[in-house]
Design an enzyme around this catalytic site. Sequence first.
Site, PDB file in Angstrom:
ATOM      1  N   LYS A  19      12.579  23.707  -8.508  1.00  0.00           N
ATOM      2  CA  LYS A  19      11.151  23.873  -8.849  1.00  0.00           C
ATOM      3  C   LYS A  19      10.498  22.507  -8.960  1.00  0.00           C
ATOM      4  O   LYS A  19      11.155  21.499  -9.256  1.00  0.00           O
ATOM      5  CB  LYS A  19      10.966  24.655 -10.148  1.00  0.00           C
ATOM      6  CG  LYS A  19      11.559  24.020 -11.420  1.00  0.00           C
ATOM      7  CD  LYS A  19      10.699  22.990 -12.090  1.00  0.00           C
ATOM      8  CE  LYS A  19      11.419  22.266 -13.228  1.00  0.00           C
ATOM      9  NZ  LYS A  19      10.820  20.986 -13.621  1.00  0.00           N
ATOM     10  N   PRO A 105      19.293  17.645  -6.375  1.00  0.00           N
ATOM     11  CA  PRO A 105      19.882  16.525  -7.113  1.00  0.00           C
ATOM     12  C   PRO A 105      19.940  16.803  -8.616  1.00  0.00           C
ATOM     13  O   PRO A 105      19.153  17.600  -9.140  1.00  0.00           O
ATOM     14  CB  PRO A 105      18.954  15.348  -6.821  1.00  0.00           C
ATOM     15  CG  PRO A 105      18.034  15.779  -5.762  1.00  0.00           C
ATOM     16  CD  PRO A 105      18.060  17.266  -5.674  1.00  0.00           C
ATOM     17  N   VAL A 106      20.880  16.121  -9.276  1.00  0.00           N
ATOM     18  CA  VAL A 106      21.140  16.336 -10.706  1.00  0.00           C
ATOM     19  C   VAL A 106      20.209  15.445 -11.546  1.00  0.00           C
ATOM     20  O   VAL A 106      19.902  14.314 -11.149  1.00  0.00           O
ATOM     21  CB  VAL A 106      22.622  15.982 -11.000  1.00  0.00           C
ATOM     22  CG1 VAL A 106      22.919  16.027 -12.491  1.00  0.00           C
ATOM     23  CG2 VAL A 106      23.534  16.940 -10.238  1.00  0.00           C
ATOM     24  N   GLY A 109      14.558  16.394 -12.532  1.00  0.00           N
ATOM     25  CA  GLY A 109      13.274  17.036 -12.837  1.00  0.00           C
ATOM     26  C   GLY A 109      12.992  18.223 -11.936  1.00  0.00           C
ATOM     27  O   GLY A 109      11.869  18.704 -11.852  1.00  0.00           O
ATOM     28  N   GLY A 113      20.272  22.343 -12.616  1.00  0.00           N
ATOM     29  CA  GLY A 113      21.273  22.954 -13.496  1.00  0.00           C
ATOM     30  C   GLY A 113      20.820  24.336 -13.948  1.00  0.00           C
ATOM     31  O   GLY A 113      21.628  25.281 -14.022  1.00  0.00           O
ATOM     32  N   SER A 114      19.546  24.459 -14.255  1.00  0.00           N
ATOM     33  CA  SER A 114      18.990  25.760 -14.657  1.00  0.00           C
ATOM     34  C   SER A 114      19.081  26.746 -13.498  1.00  0.00           C
ATOM     35  O   SER A 114      19.381  27.930 -13.692  1.00  0.00           O
ATOM     36  CB  SER A 114      17.520  25.604 -15.062  1.00  0.00           C
ATOM     37  OG  SER A 114      17.407  24.704 -16.118  1.00  0.00           O
ATOM     38  N   ALA A 115      18.816  26.256 -12.281  1.00  0.00           N
ATOM     39  CA  ALA A 115      18.896  27.116 -11.097  1.00  0.00           C
ATOM     40  C   ALA A 115      20.324  27.652 -10.936  1.00  0.00           C
ATOM     41  O   ALA A 115      20.521  28.847 -10.662  1.00  0.00           O
ATOM     42  CB  ALA A 115      18.483  26.323  -9.856  1.00  0.00           C
ATOM     43  N   ASP A 147      14.093  26.394 -18.472  1.00  0.00           N
ATOM     44  CA  ASP A 147      13.709  26.586 -17.067  1.00  0.00           C
ATOM     45  C   ASP A 147      14.512  27.683 -16.370  1.00  0.00           C
ATOM     46  O   ASP A 147      14.261  27.982 -15.199  1.00  0.00           O
ATOM     47  CB  ASP A 147      13.926  25.283 -16.277  1.00  0.00           C
ATOM     48  CG  ASP A 147      12.992  24.165 -16.724  1.00  0.00           C
ATOM     49  OD1 ASP A 147      11.950  24.472 -17.335  1.00  0.00           O
ATOM     50  OD2 ASP A 147      13.315  22.999 -16.453  1.00  0.00           O
TER      51      ASP A 147
HETATM   52  O1  C5P Z   1      15.762  24.003 -22.668  1.00  0.00           O
HETATM   53  P1  C5P Z   1      16.593  22.905 -22.102  1.00  0.00           P
HETATM   54  O2  C5P Z   1      18.002  22.919 -22.623  1.00  0.00           O
HETATM   55  O3  C5P Z   1      16.520  22.797 -20.616  1.00  0.00           O
HETATM   56  O4  C5P Z   1      15.948  21.555 -22.636  1.00  0.00           O
HETATM   57  C1  C5P Z   1      16.602  20.315 -22.581  1.00  0.00           C
HETATM   58  C2  C5P Z   1      15.994  19.378 -23.607  1.00  0.00           C
HETATM   59  O5  C5P Z   1      14.635  19.068 -23.252  1.00  0.00           O
HETATM   60  C3  C5P Z   1      15.901  19.963 -25.002  1.00  0.00           C
HETATM   61  O6  C5P Z   1      17.079  19.715 -25.725  1.00  0.00           O
HETATM   62  C4  C5P Z   1      14.713  19.236 -25.596  1.00  0.00           C
HETATM   63  O7  C5P Z   1      15.106  17.959 -26.058  1.00  0.00           O
HETATM   64  C5  C5P Z   1      13.813  19.017 -24.400  1.00  0.00           C
HETATM   65  N1  C5P Z   1      12.757  20.048 -24.288  1.00  0.00           N
HETATM   66  C6  C5P Z   1      11.692  20.023 -25.183  1.00  0.00           C
HETATM   67  N2  C5P Z   1      10.701  20.961 -25.073  1.00  0.00           N
HETATM   68  C7  C5P Z   1      10.731  21.886 -24.093  1.00  0.00           C
HETATM   69  C8  C5P Z   1      11.800  21.915 -23.161  1.00  0.00           C
HETATM   70  C9  C5P Z   1      12.793  20.982 -23.288  1.00  0.00           C
HETATM   71  O8  C5P Z   1      11.644  19.180 -26.077  1.00  0.00           O
HETATM   72  N3  C5P Z   1       9.732  22.767 -23.998  1.00  0.00           N
END
Ligand code: C5P
Length: 333
Positions: A19, A105-106, A109, A113-115, A147
């Site tokens: 994305k 790519p890892v 952005g 990983g979410s995908a 995500d």
């Molecule tokens: O949700 P996810 O594990 O992908 O998020 C990774 C990190 O990004 C979280 O631990 C948090 O530090 C940050 N994050 C955030 N606010 C969001 C999404 C992610 O602070 N809405």
Amino acid sequence: MTSAIRPVPGSVTVRVPAKVNLQLAVGPPREDGYHPLVTVFHAVSLFDEVTVTTADRTSLKIAGEDAAAVPVDRSNLAWKAASALVKATGLRGSAVCIEIRKRIPVAAGLAGGSADAAATLVACNELWQTGLTQRELMVIAAGLGSDVPFALIGGTAVGRGRGEHLTPALAAGSYHWALAFGHQGLPTAQVYATIDRLRAARAARAAGPATRPAHAASAGTPPPGEPELSHPLMTALRSGDPARVGPLLSNDLQPAALSMQPELRRTLAAGREHGALGAVVSGSGPTCAFLASDAAHAREIAVAMTGAGVCRTVARATGPAPGAVVVRDGQLA
Ligand code: C5P
């Protein structure tokens, strides 16, 4: 959800998109540390493939782009996704070999990983014939990461909360992108922490030595920095005209990504110089996304960016792409 279902032998492959964020508005951190968001997710045709195969013990194999940078144990989000589905369905004794072929790519952005986690949910749901609906899978997905739900649905969608509450967006036409990948990833949590620091420093400068007045958060007024959807962007997306969409791309995390990797300024500037209709860091970066007027223009931008030496490599992609889909006999199911 039932516990009487028997896994069927064999394997299932799922294709899942990366994305980009067409808008990413970030509010001040909540009590749980997450940041309230309003974001416009847009899935693009850069795909990972995940195959799950019935096995005696769960294991993980990764091949392709940045494979060495990805953990192959229980800490991997794809492994957690398989475990979460087992837990949610009460299915016992089900183990899988998860194989991920990465093109996304890892730490880029692009929610790679979410995908992979979303693809694992869909693949295991099919392999084990657990029969969960997309809505049920989305609940599990939200518990895995902000995500992950979007990777299940793909297309273009508005995300709220920490990104997990989704509403499909009306977007006409298709959009052509050149994606410039950085030399080093950016850890999402650090990028959010950096934007908090930059904002605190800016607020302290603005307040000066005197204490700020307390009337700022009076009843009925949203606190400063509350994220809001860009209606001009939504209107432009409905028009299907990339020339209208390009100037409206925005990302509140971009200043943080630029402060952590200052060389991204040159990358964005190079894309603009080569005629990109819009140039923005995707999500927490460091991938820079350049919107083109058509496929040929995207190719021109990609060639120019490669020649300019301002990024590791460039890929072309179109959006919106579908979310996680089962592949049968080489065809999308
Ligand atoms: O949700 P996810 O594990 O992908 O998020 C990774 C990190 O990004 C979280 O631990 C948090 O530090 C940050 N994050 C955030 N606010 C969001 C999404 C992610 O602070 N809405």
